[in-house]
Design a protein around this motif. Structure first.
Motif, PDB file in Angstrom:
ATOM      1  N   SER A 285       0.832  -1.192   0.000  1.00 45.25           N
ATOM      2  CA  SER A 285       0.000   0.000   0.000  1.00 45.25           C
ATOM      3  C   SER A 285       0.871   1.249   0.000  1.00 45.25           C
ATOM      4  N   ARG A 286       0.273   2.357  -0.447  1.00 42.51           N
ATOM      5  CA  ARG A 286       0.972   3.629  -0.475  1.00 42.51           C
ATOM      6  C   ARG A 286       0.898   4.301   0.896  1.00 42.51           C
ATOM      7  N   PRO A 287       1.866   5.171   1.207  1.00 45.40           N
ATOM      8  CA  PRO A 287       1.836   5.853   2.504  1.00 45.40           C
ATOM      9  C   PRO A 287       0.555   6.640   2.738  1.00 45.40           C
TER      10      PRO A 287
ATOM     11  N   LEU B 201      -8.778   4.739  -2.041  1.00 37.51           N
ATOM     12  CA  LEU B 201      -7.399   4.311  -2.248  1.00 37.51           C
ATOM     13  C   LEU B 201      -7.271   2.797  -2.208  1.00 37.51           C
ATOM     14  N   THR B 202      -8.065   2.148  -1.360  1.00 39.15           N
ATOM     15  CA  THR B 202      -8.026   0.694  -1.274  1.00 39.15           C
ATOM     16  C   THR B 202      -8.470   0.056  -2.586  1.00 39.15           C
ATOM     17  N   LEU B 203      -9.524   0.591  -3.180  1.00 44.45           N
ATOM     18  CA  LEU B 203     -10.007   0.054  -4.454  1.00 44.45           C
ATOM     19  C   LEU B 203      -9.002   0.278  -5.573  1.00 44.45           C
ATOM     20  N   GLN B 204      -8.250   1.367  -5.501  1.00 48.04           N
ATOM     21  CA  GLN B 204      -7.241   1.635  -6.523  1.00 48.04           C
ATOM     22  C   GLN B 204      -6.072   0.667  -6.427  1.00 48.04           C
ATOM     23  N   VAL B 205      -5.648   0.382  -5.202  1.00 48.52           N
ATOM     24  CA  VAL B 205      -4.488  -0.487  -5.013  1.00 48.52           C
ATOM     25  C   VAL B 205      -4.836  -1.942  -5.298  1.00 48.52           C
ATOM     26  N   GLY B 206      -6.049  -2.374  -4.905  1.00 51.40           N
ATOM     27  CA  GLY B 206      -6.467  -3.742  -5.165  1.00 51.40           C
ATOM     28  C   GLY B 206      -5.900  -4.740  -4.175  1.00 51.40           C
TER      29      GLY B 206
ATOM     30  N   ILE C 236      -5.849  -3.285   3.520  1.00 53.06           N
ATOM     31  CA  ILE C 236      -6.890  -4.286   3.796  1.00 53.06           C
ATOM     32  C   ILE C 236      -7.441  -4.720   2.444  1.00 53.06           C
ATOM     33  N   PRO C 237      -7.022  -5.853   1.912  1.00 54.49           N
ATOM     34  CA  PRO C 237      -7.470  -6.283   0.583  1.00 54.49           C
ATOM     35  C   PRO C 237      -8.992  -6.382   0.523  1.00 54.49           C
TER      36      PRO C 237
ATOM     37  N   GLU D 209     -15.349 -11.982   2.275  1.00 58.10           N
ATOM     38  CA  GLU D 209     -15.583 -13.292   2.881  1.00 58.10           C
ATOM     39  C   GLU D 209     -16.487 -13.137   4.102  1.00 58.10           C
ATOM     40  N   PRO D 210     -17.654 -13.799   4.122  1.00 54.73           N
ATOM     41  CA  PRO D 210     -18.559 -13.658   5.272  1.00 54.73           C
ATOM     42  C   PRO D 210     -17.920 -14.089   6.590  1.00 54.73           C
ATOM     43  N   GLY D 211     -17.105 -15.122   6.545  1.00 55.35           N
ATOM     44  CA  GLY D 211     -16.462 -15.584   7.771  1.00 55.35           C
ATOM     45  C   GLY D 211     -15.539 -14.541   8.365  1.00 55.35           C
ATOM     46  N   VAL D 212     -14.835 -13.813   7.512  1.00 57.51           N
ATOM     47  CA  VAL D 212     -13.937 -12.762   7.997  1.00 57.51           C
ATOM     48  C   VAL D 212     -14.728 -11.627   8.630  1.00 57.51           C
TER      49      VAL D 212
END
Length: 376
Positions: free
Chosen positions: A202-204, A250-255, A260-261, A267-270
């Motif tokens: 991830s980026r800073p 930013l999360t959606l951009q990084v993938g 936090i992916p 995942e429902p369990g997570v």
């Protein structure tokens, strides 16, 4: 090639044994703080003439910074885990010494924030360095020893809080400073298990947005009661919305390489595990502080007597951990049993606490032991 692999397997466990010591003491240093502070709160309030609000601020300063575990873990990936581990130990040491010398609530809260920042840096590095120190077949045993060390520290913490009268609550921070210094000295002589990883991830700015989000959500819970819920507290909660929006973007951009992916949260369990952990872990710290204040005010228990009572909770965690592994129950049944035991034990403690006296502490000890066992 076979000779090289054999030599590597012979050498690696030896170096791992030497490098594992600082990790164990570092985790114990982090965990022992919470029960020790819970016992020390009445003494701090009496010596500094503090009410409930300032005590709430002091109590919340440490977990406020510990909540930065995830950004601190990513800092270890970026700058080197051993380097961040040592920096966290130094920050914890500085905060402990400043806490022992603090003349008032605000300096003490600031020093506690330094300690919390150090704890947030130490814990994820200790967990992340185990795969570098141990071969795969030995990693589960290393994690088990780390968990047992944490449980042992939780049991010992309340007992260590009973300092001589001439030292008072300052002894707690001096003891923590000694642990931090031991960790630093032991870790400095160890070779780094890995080189810093400067690429990928991830980026800073993503990490910073997540840290700002956590700060805006958690800080008002500490500052609000201490300062009478002023307007800036609600502004911080409002600021959490744009912080969350920026973090999600930013999360959606990084993938997949995000802090936090996104696929992990699908995942429902997570998701259910996160909710369960939030409900299970958030209550005990505040419960310990309120219970310690109550026991040392009305029944007038000493810090040592209070520690002997509250030590039943982590002792129950250890006993519950040993027992849970031997119960032939499916996971959902274990969770239901744990929740039932925990609710029942807290109701029991609530019912018997008003009638608790110095001569009748065993029902409270049973309730604490049961509440701890329910955690597992």
């Amino acid at each position: 090639m076979q000779l090289h692999d054999s030599l590597e397997m012979d050498i690696r466990p030896t170096s791992a044994a030497h490098g594992f010591g600082p990790l164990l003491i570092g985790m114990a240093m982090n965990i022992v703080d919470v029960p020790m502070m819970a016992i020390a709160m009445p003494g701090i309030g009496g010596d500094l003439d503090l009410g409930t609000g300032p005590l709430t601020l002091i109590a919340g300063a440490y977990p406020l910074m510990v909540a930065m575990l995830l950004p601190a873990g990513r800092a270890g990936d970026r700058f080197g885990r051993r380097r961040v581990f040592l920096a966290g130990g130094a920050l914890f040491l500085t905060g402990a010494l400043l806490s022992a010398l603090a003349p008032g609530p605000l300096p003490l809260a600031g020093a506690r924030m330094l300690q919390g920042g150090g704890a947030a840096a130490v814990a994820p590095q200790a967990l992340a360095m185990i795969p570098q120190l141990f071969p795969p077949v030995a990693q589960s045993g290393a994690f088990a020893r780390l968990a047992m060390t944490g449980s042992f520290a939780s049991v010992c913490g309340p007992l260590l809080a009973a300092a001589p009268d001439w030292l008072g609550w300052c002894a707690i921070f001096l003891a923590e400073a000694a642990l931090a210094l031991t960790v630093i000295l032991m870790a400095r002589g160890q070779p780094s298990p890995e080189e810093p990883s400067m690429g990928g991830g991830s980026r800073p700015i993503e990490t910073a947005s997540f840290a700002a989000l956590i700060l805006c959500l958690v800080a008002p819970l500490s500052f609000g009661p201490a300062f009478g819920w002023p307007a800036p507290v609600f502004l911080m909660w409002a600021a959490a919305v744009p912080c969350a929006a920026l973090f999600v973007r930013l999360t959606l951009q990084v993938g997949p390489a995000a802090l936090i992916p996104p696929a992990l949260l699908r995942e429902p369990g997570v998701r259910w595990s996160l909710v369960f952990l939030l409900l299970a872990v958030s209550a005990p710290p505040g419960f310990f502080m309120v219970l310690s204040l109550a026991l040392q005010s009305e029944p007038r228990l000493s810090p040592l007597q209070t520690g002997l009572v509250t030590a039943g909770f982590p002792a129950g965690v250890v006993a519950g951990s040993w027992t849970a592994g031997r119960l032939a129950l499916p996971p959902l049944a274990r969770v239901a049993l744990g929740i039932s035991l925990r609710c029942g034990s807290f109701l029991l403690i609530h019912a018997i606490l008003p009638g608790t006296t110095l001569a009748r502490l065993w029902p409270l000890r049973v309730g604490m032991l049961t509440a701890g066992a329910a955690m597992e």
